[in-house]
Design an enzyme around this catalytic site. Structure first.
Site, PDB file in Angstrom:
ATOM      1  N   CYS A 287     -14.617  13.735   4.272  1.00 33.66           N
ATOM      2  CA  CYS A 287     -15.099  13.456   2.922  1.00 33.66           C
ATOM      3  C   CYS A 287     -15.500  14.772   2.254  1.00 33.66           C
ATOM      4  O   CYS A 287     -16.253  15.560   2.835  1.00 33.66           O
ATOM      5  CB  CYS A 287     -16.304  12.519   2.998  1.00 33.66           C
ATOM      6  SG  CYS A 287     -17.196  12.353   1.435  1.00 33.66           S
TER       7      CYS A 287
ATOM      8  N   HIS B  69      -4.481  -4.101  -2.424  1.00 26.82           N
ATOM      9  CA  HIS B  69      -4.870  -3.645  -1.086  1.00 26.82           C
ATOM     10  C   HIS B  69      -4.975  -2.129  -0.967  1.00 26.82           C
ATOM     11  O   HIS B  69      -4.999  -1.589   0.133  1.00 26.82           O
ATOM     12  CB  HIS B  69      -3.899  -4.214  -0.036  1.00 26.82           C
ATOM     13  CG  HIS B  69      -4.005  -5.712   0.093  1.00 26.82           C
ATOM     14  ND1 HIS B  69      -3.073  -6.490   0.724  1.00 26.82           N
ATOM     15  CD2 HIS B  69      -4.948  -6.566  -0.350  1.00 26.82           C
ATOM     16  CE1 HIS B  69      -3.435  -7.759   0.662  1.00 26.82           C
ATOM     17  NE2 HIS B  69      -4.569  -7.833   0.009  1.00 26.82           N
TER      18      HIS B  69
ATOM     19  N   VAL C 251       0.829  -1.207   0.000  1.00 25.44           N
ATOM     20  CA  VAL C 251       0.000   0.000   0.000  1.00 25.44           C
ATOM     21  C   VAL C 251       0.866   1.262   0.000  1.00 25.44           C
ATOM     22  O   VAL C 251       0.364   2.366   0.132  1.00 25.44           O
ATOM     23  CB  VAL C 251      -0.955   0.015   1.228  1.00 25.44           C
ATOM     24  CG1 VAL C 251      -1.945  -1.146   1.152  1.00 25.44           C
ATOM     25  CG2 VAL C 251      -0.170  -0.044   2.546  1.00 25.44           C
ATOM     26  N   ASP C 252       2.192   1.080  -0.147  1.00 26.19           N
ATOM     27  CA  ASP C 252       3.109   2.218  -0.008  1.00 26.19           C
ATOM     28  C   ASP C 252       3.282   3.051  -1.280  1.00 26.19           C
ATOM     29  O   ASP C 252       3.853   4.135  -1.244  1.00 26.19           O
ATOM     30  CB  ASP C 252       4.484   1.729   0.489  1.00 26.19           C
ATOM     31  CG  ASP C 252       5.070   0.619  -0.384  1.00 26.19           C
ATOM     32  OD1 ASP C 252       4.944   0.691  -1.624  1.00 26.19           O
ATOM     33  OD2 ASP C 252       5.662  -0.322   0.181  1.00 26.19           O
TER      34      ASP C 252
ATOM     35  N   CYS D  22     -14.655   7.697   1.584  1.00 28.62           N
ATOM     36  CA  CYS D  22     -15.635   8.107   2.600  1.00 28.62           C
ATOM     37  C   CYS D  22     -15.951   6.925   3.510  1.00 28.62           C
ATOM     38  O   CYS D  22     -16.300   5.843   3.039  1.00 28.62           O
ATOM     39  CB  CYS D  22     -16.916   8.601   1.915  1.00 28.62           C
ATOM     40  SG  CYS D  22     -18.183   9.116   3.119  1.00 28.62           S
TER      41      CYS D  22
ATOM     42  N   GLY E 274       8.809 -11.602  -2.504  1.00 30.41           N
ATOM     43  CA  GLY E 274       8.705 -10.934  -1.207  1.00 30.41           C
ATOM     44  C   GLY E 274       7.325 -10.962  -0.584  1.00 30.41           C
ATOM     45  O   GLY E 274       6.920 -10.020   0.091  1.00 30.41           O
ATOM     46  N   THR E 275       6.619 -12.050  -0.804  1.00 34.33           N
ATOM     47  CA  THR E 275       5.334 -12.195  -0.127  1.00 34.33           C
ATOM     48  C   THR E 275       5.246 -13.582   0.491  1.00 34.33           C
ATOM     49  O   THR E 275       5.750 -14.553  -0.077  1.00 34.33           O
ATOM     50  CB  THR E 275       4.129 -11.946  -1.067  1.00 34.33           C
ATOM     51  OG1 THR E 275       2.931 -12.302  -0.380  1.00 34.33           O
ATOM     52  CG2 THR E 275       4.234 -12.738  -2.347  1.00 34.33           C
TER      53      THR E 275
END
Ligand code: NAD
Ligand code: ZN
Length: 249
Positions: free
Chosen positions: A155, A122, A106-107, A130, A194-195
């Site tokens: 929101c 993700h 998520v970076d 919202c 890497g997972t």
């Protein structure tokens, strides 16, 4: 070492010959950039475990606490730079229009490295949505403020509470993202990097690719549940192994 070299050679050959190449990445790809993982002491923040904060229940109970944790993570990630692993993968997507990336990260370091055809399963910590899910609001919007102001993000449509546009534990993934990831399993080479590949749908994607005839490979520091079922499993850091593959291509 000889074994390792042979596996690497095999993988290089397969990647060179591949038209459609799909790479699935996880937190390990960003480790060398300094992005904290969710595991071990790295996953702790003020005595809270990441897995206890990244849930809709935690946010409902205490949105300020969860937002403070995200504000802290955003400050760390803002200081991180894409590493050799992100760079090599971005280069592949730029040179090969049939190369696709699917990430659980998520970076947005893949985005910052310039990756094309990226599916972020993700979501992103740099996007908001919202919390009430009000009808007029956009599904997500970009918010790159660091540091975040004291008032909780709102929101733009209803003025209510906004949330990080990431997929929390117990939530389902966006349908479009799942479809795009499934489509990407139709490939000649499928690489997982890497997972730990235990969370859905990561593990399933690898199986789908194999069923459709893809050559499969794994790059990870450790053995994972996928290691025994892939065609080649290479033990090593993503940034080193991808750098070596790139040099050999
Ligand atoms: P994970 O923590 O379950 O697994 C990380 C894997 O990376 C491990 O198997 C580890 O052996 C390997 N690894 C660590 N350093 C490595 C390196 N330098 N090179 C190669 N491999 C290395 O992570 P996951 O599978 O991505 O799943 C965790 C979940 O947490 C994801 O859903 C993700 O959304 C979230 N998360 C994201 C980030 C991020 O955006 N960078 C960070 C932490 C957690
Ligand atoms: Zn709203």
């Amino acid at each position: 070492m000889a074994q390792h070299d042979q596996q690497l050679d095999t993988l290089v050959e397969r990647i060179r010959a591949a038209r459609r190449l799909t790479v699935l990445t996880g937190a390990g790809v960003s480790a060398a950039s300094g992005v904290p993982t969710f595991r071990g002491t790295d996953g702790l923040w003020r005595q809270h475990r990441a897995a206890d904060l990244a849930t809709p229940q935690a946010f409902a109970r205490n949105p300020r606490l969860v937002w403070e944790w995200y504000a802290w993570r955003r400050e760390i990630v803002a200081r991180c730079r894409p590493n050799r692993a992100h760079e090599v993968l971005a280069g592949w997507t730029m040179r090969n229009p049939h190369c696709r990336l699917v990430t659980q990260n998520v970076d947005d370091l893949h985005v910052r490295a310039g990756s094309q055809r990226l599916v972020r399963l993700h979501g992103s910590i740099w996007e908001l949505s919202c919390w009430e899910g009000c009808a007029p609001s956009p599904r997500t919007w970009r918010d790159e403020r660091v540091p975040l102001p004291d008032a909780l993000p709102a929101c733009p449509s209803c003025g209510g509470l906004a949330r990080p546009a990431v997929v929390w534990f117990g939530e389902s993934l966006e349908r479009d993202d799942v479809e795009a990831a499934l489509e990407a399993t139709a490939c000649d080479v499928f690489l997982t990097v890497g997972t730990s590949a235990v969370v859905y749908p990561a593990a399933g994607l690898l199986d789908d690719a194999r069923r459709q005839g893809a050559f499969t490979g794994e790059i990870n520091l450790e053995d994972t549940s996928a290691s025994s079922s892939v065609d080649v499993a290479i033990r090593g850091a993503a940034e080193d192994v991808l750098g070596a593959i790139e040099a050999a291509l």
